[in-house]
Motif scaffolding. Structure first.
Motif, PDB file in Angstrom:
ATOM      1  N   SER A   1       1.866   1.763  -3.554  1.00 19.70           N
ATOM      2  CA  SER A   1       0.718   2.256  -4.330  1.00 19.70           C
ATOM      3  C   SER A   1       0.510   3.753  -4.128  1.00 19.70           C
ATOM      4  O   SER A   1       0.283   4.499  -5.089  1.00 19.70           O
TER       5      SER A   1
ATOM      6  N   GLU B   1       0.830  -1.206   0.000  1.00 15.69           N
ATOM      7  CA  GLU B   1       0.000   0.000   0.000  1.00 15.69           C
ATOM      8  C   GLU B   1       0.866   1.258   0.000  1.00 15.69           C
ATOM      9  O   GLU B   1       0.504   2.284  -0.606  1.00 15.69           O
TER      10      GLU B   1
ATOM     11  N   GLU C   1       6.319  -0.697 -10.070  1.00  8.13           N
ATOM     12  CA  GLU C   1       5.320  -1.753 -10.290  1.00  8.13           C
ATOM     13  C   GLU C   1       5.902  -3.121  -9.945  1.00  8.13           C
ATOM     14  O   GLU C   1       5.210  -3.982  -9.400  1.00  8.13           O
TER      15      GLU C   1
ATOM     16  N   ARG D   1       5.965  -3.383  -6.156  1.00  7.91           N
ATOM     17  CA  ARG D   1       4.627  -3.621  -5.617  1.00  7.91           C
ATOM     18  C   ARG D   1       4.202  -5.077  -5.813  1.00  7.91           C
ATOM     19  O   ARG D   1       3.647  -5.696  -4.895  1.00  7.91           O
TER      20      ARG D   1
END
Length: 217
Positions: free
Chosen positions: A144, A141, A167, A170
């Motif tokens: 993000s 999170e 990305e 994550r």
């Protein structure tokens, strides 16, 4: 026939309970080992609990936002730093690693709970609390939010290379969190949060979360 079915179902129930109890025992033992070596400030033993491929991810703060970094080893004492066994993770986090101990907290008594019983520096219940797998996602999170507010935080738009890196981070962190349990250690000295992850049939220390207890921002 009904009696046979009842016996069969009962045996399954008790078999499942026994298996769960065994799993919990292994989890408890690993948590105790993490906290004991941390209290002893035994950097060498502590670093053995880290998976070489995954490394140890530190969740810290960057102003009002969370940040993260990956290390292979950390130092829990100044001697370790002086010998060059690992680099400092930077203050105030390095000081916390060196100074924090759980004191007389009972390490043999843990609670399996999603509750962490703390908010910033306010602890409502002392103890060790182990959450279920895949319940907390602070790390992914954080990535993000960083992606979403990148321009506001950094002052410029991310290029394609940076977007791909974020990305990738994550996606990797989500995989780790999926197999992880968050462990909250509340003592008189404060709160210490780490994640344990099941990798190839064994538990490892994968994340230390400093950000969740940092109320300075």
């Amino acid at each position: 026939m009904k009696n046979l079915l009842l016996i069969f179902l009962t045996s399954i129930l008790f078999s499942g309970c026994g298996s769960l109890h065994g799993q919990n025992k292994v989890i408890e033992q690993f948590v105790k080992k993490v906290v004991e070596t941390y209290n002893q400030k035994d950097s060498e033993k502590f670093n053995r609990l880290i998976n070489k491929n995954t490394g140890l991810i530190l969740i810290t703060t960057l102003g009002p936002n969370n940040s993260w970094s990956k290390v292979q080893k950390i130092c829990l004492d100044k001697k370790c730093l002086e010998k060059g066994m690992a680099e400092s993770v930077g203050n105030p986090y390095q000081l916390f690693l060196e100074e924090y101990k759980t004191g007389n907290l009972n390490l043999n008594k843990v609670e399996f709970s999603e509750q962490s019983y703390f908010e910033c520096d306010k602890i409502t219940k002392q103890g060790i609390f182990i959450a279920s797998e895949n319940k907390f996602h602070t790390l992914s999170e954080s990535v993000s939010l960083f992606i979403k507010h990148f321009q506001d935080i950094i002052g410029e738009k991310p290029d394609q290379k940076k977007k791909s890196e974020l990305e990738k981070d994550r996606a990797e962190f989500k995989k780790i969190e999926f197999k992880s349990r968050r462990v909250t250690v509340n003592s008189k000295a404060g709160t210490f949060i780490f994640y344990m992850t099941y990798i190839n049939g064994k538990w490892y220390l994968t994340i230390i979360d400093f950000a969740s207890v940092d109320c300075s921002v």
